[in-house]
Design an enzyme around this catalytic site. Sequence first.
Site, PDB file in Angstrom:
ATOM      1  N   SER A   1       1.010   1.489  -6.923  1.00  0.00           N
ATOM      2  CA  SER A   1      -0.035   2.503  -6.958  1.00  0.00           C
ATOM      3  C   SER A   1      -0.947   2.527  -8.171  1.00  0.00           C
ATOM      4  CB  SER A   1       0.766   3.616  -7.047  1.00  0.00           C
ATOM      5  OG  SER A   1       0.093   4.821  -7.418  1.00  0.00           O
TER       6      SER A   1
ATOM      7  N   TYR B   1       7.957   9.125 -11.237  1.00  0.00           N
ATOM      8  CA  TYR B   1       7.467   8.363 -10.059  1.00  0.00           C
ATOM      9  C   TYR B   1       6.814   7.162 -10.419  1.00  0.00           C
ATOM     10  CZ  TYR B   1       4.543   6.962  -6.341  1.00  0.00           C
ATOM     11  OH  TYR B   1       3.668   6.053  -5.501  1.00  0.00           O
TER      12      TYR B   1
ATOM     13  N   LYS C   1       7.398   2.897 -10.538  1.00  0.00           N
ATOM     14  CA  LYS C   1       6.583   1.716  -9.793  1.00  0.00           C
ATOM     15  C   LYS C   1       6.317   0.670 -10.775  1.00  0.00           C
ATOM     16  CE  LYS C   1       6.184   3.264  -5.940  1.00  0.00           C
ATOM     17  NZ  LYS C   1       6.583   2.535  -4.518  1.00  0.00           N
TER      18      LYS C   1
END
Length: 351
Positions: A126, A150, A154
């Site tokens: 992302s 989050y 990643k």
Amino acid sequence: MKNKILVTGGAGYIGSHTCIALHQAGYEIVVYDNLSNSSREAINRVSHLIGAPIEFIKGDIRDAKALRQVFDAHQFFGVIHFAGLKAVGESVAKPLLYYNNNVSGTITLLEVMTEYDVKNLVFSSSATVYGDPETLPIDETAPRSCTNPYGQSKLTVEHILEDLAVSDTSWSLISLRYFNPVGAHPSGQIGEDPNDIPNNLMPYISQVAVGKLEKLSIFGNDYPTVDGTGVRDFIHVTDLAQGHVSALNYLDKQLSLNEGDTTQQNSVGFLPINLGTGKGTSVLELVSAFSEVSRQAIPYQFTGRRAGDIASCYASVSSAKDLLGWEAKLSITDMCQDTWRWQIANPNGYN
Ligand code: NAD
Ligand code: UD1
């Protein structure tokens, strides 16, 4: 089988659109998903759209035994790995769940892939890994940092993939850094189906337009941008899906170079690539485009900035173009039209 792909998280929003693109490009797919944030109905609809059955296995990426059964039954060229949890707010409240699912789950998947000597992976990363960017557009060499679990999950997976590529040069690990995926399949049959009140802008706008939500709160109008609201690089989900096909085609081409010559190493190692349009659109610009397409008023109010938000974010897209030969084609109007078609045909999502 050079064209057989395992798609983890393939029942989800981006995965379901990618299954269609993969099938159309001639890949054979096996979907593996625990349905924690998706519906079996999405797979039924994908099957209907492509006019062929899809092999679906309900399972968790943290379950090595179940994964081994899948690898025993199929010979894969590679894995596209969408499976993961993605809600920023929830990740702050439940960090262990996010690290367990997104990081431990990926490690288990990589261990099983190692056992079966399947060493081609396309990972869903992302633009969040860039944190608050120092320069725009953001290219793949920009510094990385994250402020929430989050994003950290990643970034941690990216570090693991980098280390893996150093430890064993036969891996090809493409990390696709998505900017802001929006839109739906043009059929209106599949799209984004948030469980609860949406956190992200586009689904929120479309639920206001259809009358499910009363008004949009715009988080800040004092950013140093064109109109004071946040600027993002929105990308149509079908363009994004096509980016995955291009990544696999690239891997296939690279690995075929000098085939049979054991002195040559053709794997690509760790390769991060941005998938965006390269263009920024402000919150107010998106509201206006959606209102025009849907012919609905979209009431909004300005509220304070959302914690953790940045002013502007858009991609440098030259790596995707030069290496993968991929470029986003669809416009903001297309993104709004397809979101609206999906929204009015499915006011309650897949339920
Ligand atoms: P999604 O929630 O619709 O899809 C993810 C899928 O993974 C779901 O079907 C879910 O059931 C499945 N899943 C989750 N944990 C699993 C597990 N442990 N085992 C098996 N299946 C599991 O999300 P999406 O929007 O399609 O995103 C796909 C991927 O792209 C995610 O990894 C996400 O973090 C990443 N991503 C999404 C966005 C975005 O804006 N949508 C942006 C950047 C990156
Ligand atoms: C968010 C996540 C990011 C994740 C991405 C895709 C945060 C801080 N970041 O990014 O980690 O990768 O989603 O899932 O949550 N906005 C409003 N009102 C709303 C919703 C959003 O004004 O109700 C604004 C935001 O302030 C932002 C823009 O719209 O300026 C886009 O927001 P959003 O769709 O949530 O995406 P990101 O913030 O880019």
